[in-house]
Design a protein around this motif. Structure first.
Motif, mmCIF file in Angstrom:
data_model
loop_
_atom_site.group_PDB
_atom_site.id
_atom_site.type_symbol
_atom_site.label_atom_id
_atom_site.label_comp_id
_atom_site.label_asym_id
_atom_site.label_seq_id
_atom_site.Cartn_x
_atom_site.Cartn_y
_atom_site.Cartn_z
ATOM 1 N N HIS A 54 46.543 35.376 42.497
ATOM 2 C CA HIS A 54 45.997 36.258 43.410
ATOM 3 C C HIS A 54 44.504 36.890 43.036
ATOM 4 C CE1 HIS A 54 49.362 36.149 46.444
ATOM 5 N NE2 HIS A 54 49.945 36.291 45.378
ATOM 6 N N HIS B 40 50.986 33.937 40.257
ATOM 7 C CA HIS B 40 51.275 35.865 40.702
ATOM 8 C C HIS B 40 49.922 35.934 40.392
ATOM 9 C CE1 HIS B 40 55.504 34.911 42.377
ATOM 10 N NE2 HIS B 40 55.476 34.976 40.691
ATOM 11 N N GLU C 238 43.872 43.210 52.909
ATOM 12 C CA GLU C 238 44.203 42.059 52.735
ATOM 13 C C GLU C 238 44.312 42.170 50.557
ATOM 14 O OE1 GLU C 238 42.805 37.659 50.409
ATOM 15 O OE2 GLU C 238 42.153 38.312 51.948
ATOM 16 N N ALA C 239 43.307 43.307 50.340
ATOM 17 C CA ALA C 239 43.992 43.575 48.795
ATOM 18 C C ALA C 239 44.534 44.466 48.757
ATOM 19 C CB ALA C 239 42.362 44.612 48.342
ATOM 20 N N VAL D 52 52.262 42.682 46.902
ATOM 21 C CA VAL D 52 53.615 41.632 46.688
ATOM 22 C C VAL D 52 52.858 40.644 44.834
ATOM 23 C CG1 VAL D 52 53.564 39.911 48.876
ATOM 24 C CG2 VAL D 52 52.151 39.427 46.377
ATOM 25 N N LEU D 53 51.785 42.044 43.859
ATOM 26 C CA LEU D 53 52.032 41.632 42.661
ATOM 27 C C LEU D 53 52.575 42.285 42.033
ATOM 28 C CD1 LEU D 53 48.401 40.864 41.549
ATOM 29 C CD2 LEU D 53 49.997 39.135 41.594
ATOM 30 N N ALA E 107 47.669 43.860 50.573
ATOM 31 C CA ALA E 107 48.830 42.451 50.483
ATOM 32 C C ALA E 107 49.286 42.095 49.222
ATOM 33 C CB ALA E 107 48.993 41.806 51.590
ATOM 34 N N ARG E 108 47.954 41.670 48.555
ATOM 35 C CA ARG E 108 47.879 41.046 47.696
ATOM 36 C C ARG E 108 48.896 42.015 46.207
ATOM 37 N NH1 ARG E 108 45.961 35.530 47.449
ATOM 38 N NH2 ARG E 108 44.906 35.030 49.680
ATOM 39 N N GLY F 37 36.290 36.082 48.458
ATOM 40 C CA GLY F 37 37.665 37.424 48.494
ATOM 41 C C GLY F 37 37.529 38.907 50.006
ATOM 42 N N ALA G 232 41.715 34.886 44.330
ATOM 43 C CA ALA G 232 41.597 35.153 45.925
ATOM 44 C C ALA G 232 40.778 36.644 45.700
ATOM 45 C CB ALA G 232 42.708 35.120 46.613
ATOM 46 N N LEU G 233 41.367 37.515 45.635
ATOM 47 C CA LEU G 233 40.765 38.941 45.445
ATOM 48 C C LEU G 233 39.228 39.072 44.993
ATOM 49 C CD1 LEU G 233 43.882 41.220 44.939
ATOM 50 C CD2 LEU G 233 42.431 41.030 46.909
#
Length: 159
Positions: free
Chosen positions: A93, A89, A59-60, A66-67, A62-63, A103, A96-97
């Motif tokens: 993100h 953004h 997940e990290a 996109v950042l 992926a996020r 997270g 959430a992380l």
């Protein structure tokens, strides 16, 4: 070279040209030279979490990917690009992380590092056969009578 063949040298040159226009050459470069240097948080189990081995969390990755991509795109707008990047953004993100309860780093520790047993994937039960065949679940982005049905911001969308 025939029309069906691809000139891979020109593709590599184009990719290299795009990469040379990037501020950061890779995701690791972006996280190391920007995120880790600019984002300053008090790290604790009650406030915010970070894992030094961020790259070990899907997940990290992926996020943060996109950042990075959004940063590289939005930096071109000198007036509002980076402000938009932060508020629309980075802030959501990173929240959430770094959420200490929910997270992906929740079981890790900034000082002790990556958890030996990180969180597993979400549990899934396979959907019933034929469920996704119902027309309500089918998304068709092909043009109808010359009018694009693409979602705003998707490839092929009209302004």
């Amino acid at each position: 070279m025939t029309d069906d063949e691809t000139d891979f040298d020109s593709v590599d040159d184009e990719e290299q040209e795009v990469r040379s226009e990037l501020v950061f050459s890779s995701l690791e470069d972006f996280v190391t030279r920007y995120i880790a240097q600019v984002v300053r948080r008090r790290l604790s189990r009650s406030v915010a979490m970070w894992c030094p081995a961020w790259w070990a969390h899907e997940e990290a990755v992926a996020r943060l990917s996109v950042l990075w991509r959004a940063f590289e795109h939005l930096k071109e707008d000198e007036a509002l690009g980076l402000s938009f990047w932060w508020t629309q953004h980075a802030d959501p993100h990173l929240s959430a992380l770094m959420d200490p309860d929910h997270g992906p780093f929740a079981l890790c520790d900034a000082r002790d590092g990556h958890a030996e047993h990180p969180l597993g994937p979400l549990p899934l039960t396979p959907s019933p056969p034929g469920m996704w065949d119902d027309p309500v679940f089918i998304v068709d982005f092909s043009p109808k009578d010359g009018v694009s049905t693409s979602l705003p911001g998707s490839p092929g969308a009209r302004s």
